[in-house]
Design an enzyme around this catalytic site. Sequence first.
Site, PDB file in Angstrom:
ATOM      1  N   ASP A  86       0.829  -1.203   0.000  1.00 42.94           N
ATOM      2  CA  ASP A  86       0.000   0.000   0.000  1.00 42.94           C
ATOM      3  C   ASP A  86       0.864   1.254   0.000  1.00 42.94           C
ATOM      4  O   ASP A  86       0.476   2.292  -0.519  1.00 42.94           O
ATOM      5  CB  ASP A  86      -0.930  -0.006   1.224  1.00 42.94           C
ATOM      6  N   GLU A 105       1.066 -12.577   4.862  1.00 44.77           N
ATOM      7  CA  GLU A 105       2.091 -11.965   3.995  1.00 44.77           C
ATOM      8  C   GLU A 105       3.407 -11.806   4.748  1.00 44.77           C
ATOM      9  O   GLU A 105       4.482 -12.057   4.195  1.00 44.77           O
ATOM     10  CB  GLU A 105       1.619 -10.597   3.496  1.00 44.77           C
TER      11      GLU A 105
HETATM   12  O1  LIG Z   1      -3.472  -7.240   2.376  1.00 46.75           O
HETATM   13  C1  LIG Z   1      -3.188  -6.909   1.233  1.00 46.75           C
HETATM   14  C2  LIG Z   1      -1.848  -6.627   0.751  1.00 46.75           C
HETATM   15  O2  LIG Z   1      -0.940  -6.137   1.681  1.00 46.75           O
HETATM   16  C3  LIG Z   1      -1.722  -5.972  -0.619  1.00 46.75           C
HETATM   17  O3  LIG Z   1      -0.498  -6.423  -1.129  1.00 46.75           O
HETATM   18  C4  LIG Z   1      -1.747  -4.457  -0.593  1.00 46.75           C
HETATM   19  O4  LIG Z   1      -2.946  -4.019   0.001  1.00 46.75           O
HETATM   20  C5  LIG Z   1      -1.626  -3.867  -2.008  1.00 46.75           C
HETATM   21  O5  LIG Z   1      -2.721  -4.225  -2.772  1.00 46.75           O
HETATM   22  P1  LIG Z   1      -2.948  -3.646  -4.228  1.00 46.75           P
HETATM   23  O6  LIG Z   1      -1.883  -4.217  -5.102  1.00 46.75           O
HETATM   24  O7  LIG Z   1      -4.324  -4.109  -4.602  1.00 46.75           O
HETATM   25  O8  LIG Z   1      -2.891  -2.145  -4.137  1.00 46.75           O
END
Ligand SMILES: O=C[C@H](O)[C@H](O)[C@H](O)COP(=O)(O)O
EC number: 5.3.1.6
Length: 232
Positions: A86, A105
């Site tokens: 994020d 993760e």
């Molecule tokens: O819990 C979710 C993860 O940490 C994701 O990797 C993070 O939110 C990024 O997601 P996105 O690629 O959809 O922005």
Amino acid sequence: MDAREMKIKAAAVALGFVEDGMRLGIGTGSTAEEFVRLLAEKVAGGFKVQGVPTSERTARLCLELGVPLKSLDELPELDLTVDGADEVDSALRLVKGGGGALLREKIVASASERMIVIADETKLVETLGKFPLPVEVNPFGLAATRIAVEKAAARLGLSGEIRLRQSGDGVFVTDGGHYILDASFGRIPDAEALSDALHAIPGVVEHGLFIGLADAAVIAGAEGATVIEAEG
Ligand SMILES: O=C[C@H](O)[C@H](O)[C@H](O)COP(=O)(O)O
């Protein structure tokens, strides 16, 4: 390049780091899903990997697309994890957990020799904290844990709204059966101190600050992708 094309670009560059036969941690989120789609094409062409998914959502996509999976118990040591974020700062500290997968993760990234983050340039920040910090908590004692998080943050000069994450009609529940508090503390000048303070709270299962875990970040912008390597 639009937002999706940037995610695909970052994923494609990261795929170049994946070698035949690798034990691979596979992240969660929209960027990680682009990586899974590209990986699946390579697998269909005979490329061999053993993937360990960081969420049920990622596991479902991998199974649907034919990416071979193992559990982390079957493969407790991994060569590489590729995951989204994020927020990413220049020292490759991350905020993760927007999709609620931060605990698995972090466990998977910690079990990996290397972690490569894939993101579009909107995720790059000077100081972490624009994105609310996800804090995964045990449902037992939620109110007490929320107060403890508030107090720990206040000792570091941080304050802001702490919201219990919702999903549809109810509380969002993680793959591990926990809740998420999204803490809008604003800029976090000392991420290490906040990480330590949150870890000291018994009801906190884990938080979304990833410090010292990412070895490289592939950041895609309109002009293409840049690889940022961790120092040291
Ligand atoms: O819990 C979710 C993860 O940490 C994701 O990797 C993070 O939110 C990024 O997601 P996105 O690629 O959809 O922005």
